[in-house]
Design a protein around this motif. Sequence first.
Motif, PDB file in Angstrom:
ATOM      1  N   ASN A  12       0.843  -1.192   0.000  1.00 51.85           N
ATOM      2  CA  ASN A  12       0.000   0.000   0.000  1.00 51.85           C
ATOM      3  C   ASN A  12       0.884   1.250   0.000  1.00 51.85           C
ATOM      4  N   GLU A  68     -17.321  -1.130  -6.434  1.00 52.79           N
ATOM      5  CA  GLU A  68     -16.749  -0.632  -5.179  1.00 52.79           C
ATOM      6  C   GLU A  68     -15.598  -1.518  -4.692  1.00 52.79           C
ATOM      7  N   ARG A  72     -11.689  -0.136  -4.557  1.00 52.82           N
ATOM      8  CA  ARG A  72     -10.937  -0.087  -3.297  1.00 52.82           C
ATOM      9  C   ARG A  72      -9.664  -0.919  -3.374  1.00 52.82           C
ATOM     10  N   THR A  75      -7.115   1.164  -5.367  1.00 56.18           N
ATOM     11  CA  THR A  75      -6.598   2.272  -4.562  1.00 56.18           C
ATOM     12  C   THR A  75      -5.616   1.761  -3.512  1.00 56.18           C
ATOM     13  N   ASP A  76      -5.922   0.635  -2.884  1.00 57.43           N
ATOM     14  CA  ASP A  76      -4.998   0.051  -1.902  1.00 57.43           C
ATOM     15  C   ASP A  76      -3.681  -0.349  -2.556  1.00 57.43           C
ATOM     16  N   LEU A  82      -9.684   7.289  -4.856  1.00 59.80           N
ATOM     17  CA  LEU A  82     -10.766   6.323  -4.915  1.00 59.80           C
ATOM     18  C   LEU A  82     -11.786   6.672  -5.993  1.00 59.80           C
ATOM     19  N   ASN A  83     -12.074   7.947  -6.155  1.00 64.57           N
ATOM     20  CA  ASN A  83     -13.018   8.333  -7.207  1.00 64.57           C
ATOM     21  C   ASN A  83     -12.462   8.069  -8.598  1.00 64.57           C
ATOM     22  N   SER A  85     -10.476   5.549  -9.209  1.00 62.98           N
ATOM     23  CA  SER A  85     -10.619   4.102  -9.357  1.00 62.98           C
ATOM     24  C   SER A  85     -12.041   3.740  -9.766  1.00 62.98           C
ATOM     25  N   ASP A 298      -4.661  11.082   1.903  1.00 62.81           N
ATOM     26  CA  ASP A 298      -5.205   9.739   1.800  1.00 62.81           C
ATOM     27  C   ASP A 298      -6.100   9.651   0.554  1.00 62.81           C
ATOM     28  N   THR A 300      -8.380   7.735  -0.235  1.00 60.07           N
ATOM     29  CA  THR A 300      -9.776   7.373   0.024  1.00 60.07           C
ATOM     30  C   THR A 300     -10.573   8.548   0.584  1.00 60.07           C
ATOM     31  N   ASP A 301      -9.906   9.654   0.902  1.00 61.92           N
ATOM     32  CA  ASP A 301     -10.567  10.849   1.428  1.00 61.92           C
ATOM     33  C   ASP A 301     -11.055  11.703   0.255  1.00 61.92           C
ATOM     34  N   GLU A 302     -12.331  12.050   0.260  1.00 58.28           N
ATOM     35  CA  GLU A 302     -12.920  12.821  -0.841  1.00 58.28           C
ATOM     36  C   GLU A 302     -12.227  14.169  -1.049  1.00 58.28           C
TER      37      GLU A 302
END
Length: 460
Positions: A12, A68, A72, A75-76, A82-83, A85, A298, A300-302
């Motif tokens: 990661n 989803e 994820r 992204t990992d 994430l968006n 991805s 991060d 995964t943070d919008e």
Amino acid sequence: MSNSSKSLKTINPLTEQDLRSYPLMSDDEASAVVEASHKAFLDWRLKSLEERAKVISAIAAEMRKSKEDFARLMTDEVGKLLNDSRSEVDLCAAICDYTAKAGPKVLADEEREVEGDKGYVTHSPIGVIYGIQPWNFPAYQAVRYSIASLMAGNGVLLKHAEACTGSGLFLRDLYERAGLPKGLFGVLLISHEQSDRIIEDERVRGVTLTGSDRAGRAVGAKAAELVKKTVLELGSNDAYLVLDDADLDLAVKTCVKGRIYNNGQTCVNAKRFIVTEKNYDAFVKAYAEAFEAIALGDPTDEKTQLGPMVTKKQRDELHEQVQKSVEKGAKLVVGGKIPDRTGWFYPATVLADVAPGQPAYEDEMFGPAAAIIRAKDDMDALRIANSSRYGLGGGIFSKDVARARKLAADHFDTGMVFINTFNVAYPTLPFGGVKTSGYGREHGPEGLKEFVNVKSIRIG
């Protein structure tokens, strides 16, 4: 040779923690994957175009259902937002939709005029197609070549990048859940040395690679020795031209987006910004202000606009290119310092006064570093753009769209041109480059016909 003690590892990029290890296959195990694809191909090739299209439509549905989980995982594994991805999975589903709809028409038999006789052209499958793919788009890179090849009736093999090994296996399982015959799409967990032996395998009839021009030369030479068809997509340092009559606000906004998309790690990112004298100072100022405000964090943070780079090695190589460019006269306007934090981050970086002899001018910078180059006028900007050894994509900003289109068609020596916009790929438009950016096309009718036997049949 035994690979039982060796493995592929995913890490990661945000946490720098190991995700999973995957044992490398032995030569016999790899050969068994090739054989399974070849055997499945012998049946798949006899399915009608409509039957194949039905399975590819089902893959599109399964993509959307699995979006989803797939996003994820990507992204990992590689650190992309994430968006981004999620959007990647959407693009893959759209490619399947297009292929299922257009494939039966594009690949249908054609009747040709032949004096006194009847003539037909078929687009017959050729066998197993081997794809060697990079980590920056774990789903899209594999879908891009595999769905077209499957529609054509071929078998498909994938050697994915180590960093996204899990994504390659996820895709295989997704295809099979959707109804693709088991084994037809095979994933190879192998070394570079073993990869050469896969190219040599007589059951493999075509090879496609996305990667560096160095990798493309090696794979292309190996396949050529064996007289095997190749498609090579080898990256670029795409130039976006800001002409005298450009809408400067639009150019800045679009060029910022085009540089940091996918954390700046895309073959068709906007990378060099060639700006005419008239707009140069204003562009540098506005571009630097926008880059300075980009939030690292991060993925995964919008709120995050820029995630980590895929590996420490990639990050350090980019930093070295930036430093060498500054040493050779480029002006560091924003960024250029590795942050003291966990994760392989590199800040949004702006280099101005970029000139020949600097890595930022000559080479591909695979990360969030922008090279701004001054041109005397519009035609000088095109001259500078075309002086690159690369030619994948590029862009033109001009209010005179008709003139920009003519410049793109007649003068821009690249495979794709975006006028007053930035984009990566679209299912109906061919994707590929010229010069050391490679050859062959993916997407559109052109991509569907890359790995087929265009066969003439004449009836007297």
